[in-house]
Design an enzyme around this catalytic site. Structure first.
Site, PDB file in Angstrom:
ATOM      1  N   ASP A   1     -19.062 -11.882  23.904  1.00  0.00           N
ATOM      2  CA  ASP A   1     -18.193 -11.393  22.835  1.00  0.00           C
ATOM      3  C   ASP A   1     -17.988  -9.898  23.050  1.00  0.00           C
ATOM      4  OD1 ASP A   1     -16.871 -10.902  20.472  1.00  0.00           O
ATOM      5  OD2 ASP A   1     -18.641 -11.076  19.199  1.00  0.00           O
TER       6      ASP A   1
ATOM      7  N   CYS B   1     -11.640 -10.224  21.215  1.00  0.00           N
ATOM      8  CA  CYS B   1     -10.818  -9.577  20.185  1.00  0.00           C
ATOM      9  C   CYS B   1      -9.603  -8.910  20.821  1.00  0.00           C
ATOM     10  CB  CYS B   1     -11.650  -8.560  19.402  1.00  0.00           C
ATOM     11  SG  CYS B   1     -12.452  -7.345  20.449  1.00  0.00           S
TER      12      CYS B   1
ATOM     13  N   CYS C   1      -0.461   6.302   6.838  1.00  0.00           N
ATOM     14  CA  CYS C   1      -1.673   5.738   7.441  1.00  0.00           C
ATOM     15  C   CYS C   1      -1.329   4.754   8.561  1.00  0.00           C
ATOM     16  CB  CYS C   1      -2.485   5.041   6.339  1.00  0.00           C
ATOM     17  SG  CYS C   1      -3.990   4.291   6.945  1.00  0.00           S
TER      18      CYS C   1
ATOM     19  N   GLN D   1     -18.839  -7.664  12.569  1.00  0.00           N
ATOM     20  CA  GLN D   1     -17.504  -8.266  12.406  1.00  0.00           C
ATOM     21  C   GLN D   1     -16.971  -7.822  11.045  1.00  0.00           C
ATOM     22  OE1 GLN D   1     -16.182  -9.797  14.924  1.00  0.00           O
ATOM     23  NE2 GLN D   1     -17.880 -10.564  16.161  1.00  0.00           N
TER      24      GLN D   1
ATOM     25  N   CYS E   1       0.849  -1.194   0.000  1.00  0.00           N
ATOM     26  CA  CYS E   1       0.000   0.000   0.000  1.00  0.00           C
ATOM     27  C   CYS E   1       0.890   1.253   0.000  1.00  0.00           C
ATOM     28  CB  CYS E   1      -0.863  -0.030   1.256  1.00  0.00           C
ATOM     29  SG  CYS E   1      -1.650   1.526   1.620  1.00  0.00           S
TER      30      CYS E   1
HETATM   31  C1  SAM Z   1     -17.233  -7.296  19.620  1.00  0.00           C
HETATM   32  S1  SAM Z   1     -18.847  -6.667  19.441  1.00  0.00           S
HETATM   33  C2  SAM Z   1     -19.761  -8.167  19.317  1.00  0.00           C
HETATM   34  C3  SAM Z   1     -21.127  -8.054  18.732  1.00  0.00           C
HETATM   35  C4  SAM Z   1     -21.759  -9.348  18.234  1.00  0.00           C
HETATM   36  N1  SAM Z   1     -21.485 -10.464  19.097  1.00  0.00           N
HETATM   37  C5  SAM Z   1     -21.333  -9.657  16.817  1.00  0.00           C
HETATM   38  O1  SAM Z   1     -20.725 -10.713  16.577  1.00  0.00           O
HETATM   39  O2  SAM Z   1     -21.602  -8.830  15.930  1.00  0.00           O
HETATM   40  C6  SAM Z   1     -19.153  -6.039  21.032  1.00  0.00           C
HETATM   41  C7  SAM Z   1     -20.545  -5.522  21.271  1.00  0.00           C
HETATM   42  O3  SAM Z   1     -20.582  -5.003  22.608  1.00  0.00           O
HETATM   43  C8  SAM Z   1     -21.417  -3.874  22.629  1.00  0.00           C
HETATM   44  N2  SAM Z   1     -21.059  -3.077  23.805  1.00  0.00           N
HETATM   45  C9  SAM Z   1     -20.029  -2.208  23.924  1.00  0.00           C
HETATM   46  N3  SAM Z   1     -20.023  -1.671  25.145  1.00  0.00           N
HETATM   47  C10 SAM Z   1     -21.064  -2.212  25.822  1.00  0.00           C
HETATM   48  C11 SAM Z   1     -21.569  -2.040  27.136  1.00  0.00           C
HETATM   49  N4  SAM Z   1     -20.993  -1.194  27.998  1.00  0.00           N
HETATM   50  N5  SAM Z   1     -22.645  -2.751  27.515  1.00  0.00           N
HETATM   51  C12 SAM Z   1     -23.230  -3.618  26.651  1.00  0.00           C
HETATM   52  N6  SAM Z   1     -22.804  -3.812  25.389  1.00  0.00           N
HETATM   53  C13 SAM Z   1     -21.732  -3.117  24.975  1.00  0.00           C
HETATM   54  C14 SAM Z   1     -21.144  -3.192  21.304  1.00  0.00           C
HETATM   55  O4  SAM Z   1     -22.197  -2.328  20.949  1.00  0.00           O
HETATM   56  C15 SAM Z   1     -20.996  -4.390  20.365  1.00  0.00           C
HETATM   57  O5  SAM Z   1     -22.228  -4.710  19.796  1.00  0.00           O
END
Ligand code: SAM
Length: 390
Positions: free
Chosen positions: A321, A348, A99, A225, A89
């Site tokens: 997650d 993650c 970047c 994701q 890139c």
């Molecule tokens: C890594 S993502 C996983 C979402 C889902 N499992 C997926 O595979 O698309 C983490 C999720 O946690 C939510 N999140 C972040 N902070 C949070 C909080 N304080 N309380 C509840 N959910 C939260 C985010 O909005 C997001 O949807």
């Protein structure tokens, strides 16, 4: 009585001196830190050098001497890694004008994947866990990103630079999907009127599921994701695991728009309670998976823990997650869910995963730990794990 000590020569004093701003020295890179920067050691000091790789010998300049570590920049490569390549890139780099999105772009993809596996194995050995599965590499190392957040100012549209808060003007991005590159090109053709906006910076979320007419400014899209093919792998893995666990009542935390929930439903889990904080994500989940009980709750608010327990006090399975911060309340929650037989923790972030599961190890055994590469060209690694009550 005073002990005899050799007089400290000038050169010995010089050797022990702390590194100062602007000092240059030769260094061997022996490790990588969580940001993916090369790590080297000089006397007792630990140095971080972006843009360097394991086994390389490099000349570096000190840019930020801190108490606990020293930030340095690459001056020249004395002996390059065999895995080093010309970055794919033109915007790639490690300075304030390049970047910051893909810090590992200068390394062969196979070596990136190997480095991620090594970091997971090191974590397992610190926790006393069995070796993880072999990391699932991404089928595409480029053109995989199904979404991104662009930043725009009056004179630039692109991504934030590696070592500053400047925006790097980007015409095309090699990790974006074709759809997203087409959106980027069309946005660049428009007069966005950004110079006339009150804020100097505007964010523009682009995604495979969004067409040009529906792009909006300063409005974050709910989580998804970022690598569609790898998300399918994750769902396949989850479905296989759920089949083996045969749980009937599940509590899912950080459910987003129901990406993982769909696997719970399809696997025949009867009673599914999900928790998420973003209202738009919950609306989508409720519409597509109406049989689930969906609740809005801030899971980082520890005063809400008893409310959370009451939502699904007899859950047999906990699926979580979380975002990179992990879920520090995991130990406390689990201790209040006596019916819990299994936990599926998808993470993650290695550091928060290590912190959270360290508390589980007394009561739960790790059945499987499968790493997956969701984001090639970056140090991020996704972990999918299954735990069973001892
Ligand atoms: C890594 S993502 C996983 C979402 C889902 N499992 C997926 O595979 O698309 C983490 C999720 O946690 C939510 N999140 C972040 N902070 C949070 C909080 N304080 N309380 C509840 N959910 C939260 C985010 O909005 C997001 O949807």
């Amino acid at each position: 009585m005073l002990k005899w000590q050799p007089a400290r020569t000038k050169s010995a004093k010089r050797a022990n001196k702390q590194l100062q701003l602007g000092d240059e020295l030769d260094l061997e890179i022996t490790d990588l830190n969580s940001k993916g920067e090369g790590v080297g050691r000089h006397k007792r000091q630990v140095l971080f050098v972006p843009g360097t790789w394991l086994g390389e010998h490099v000349r570096v300049r000190i840019v930020e001497p801190k108490k606990s570590y020293v930030q340095a920049e690459l001056v020249s490569i004395l002996q390059a890694s065999d895995s080093r390549r010309d970055a794919l890139c033109p915007y790639h780099g490690v300075n304030e004008k390049t970047c910051g999105g893909c810090p590992w772009m200068f390394i062969d993809y196979a070596a990136q994947v190997y480095a991620k596996q090594r970091r997971v194995e090191e974590m397992c050995s610190r926790l006393g866990l069995d070796c993880p599965g072999t990391i699932q590499a991404s089928p595409q190392e480029l053109a995989y990103r199904n979404r991104a957040q662009l930043k725009a100012s009056a004179d630039a549209l692109g991504f934030v630079a590696a070592r500053s808060d400047q925006i790097v003007d980007v015409e095309q991005c090699v990790v974006l999907s074709d759809h997203n590159n087409a959106l980027l090109a069309r946005i660049r053709e428009q007069d966005l009127g950004i110079g006339r906006r009150r804020k100097t910076w505007v964010t523009i979320d682009i995604a495979d599921e969004v067409d040009f007419e529906h792009i909006s400014f300063n409005q974050r899209l709910p989580f998804r994701q970022g690598n569609t093919a790898q998300n399918q792998e994750m769902l396949g893995w989850l479905t296989k695991v759920l089949h083996g666990l045969n749980c009937k009542r599940a509590l899912e935390l950080f459910a987003g728009s129901g990406n993982l929930t769909q696997a719970l439903v399809a696997s025949g889990v009867d009673d599914i309670t999900v928790v998420e904080v973003v209202p738009e994500a919950l609306d989508t989940l409720r519409q597509s998976l109406p049989s689930t009980k969906a609740f809005a709750l801030d899971l980082f608010d520890k005063t809400k823990l008893s409310e959370l327990v009451s939502l699904s006090a007899d859950a047999e399975l906990l699926l979580l997650d979380p975002p990179r911060d992990g879920f520090a309340l995991l130990g406390q929650l689990v201790s209040q869910l006596p019916s819990l037989k299994s936990i599926i923790y998808i993470s993650c972030d290695l550091a928060s995963f290590e912190r959270d599961v360290a508390l589980l190890c007394d009561e739960f055994s790790l059945l499987e730990l499968q790493p997956l590469d969701m984001y090639p060209q970056t140090p991020h690694v996704e972990l999918m794990s299954v735990w069973s009550r001892k």
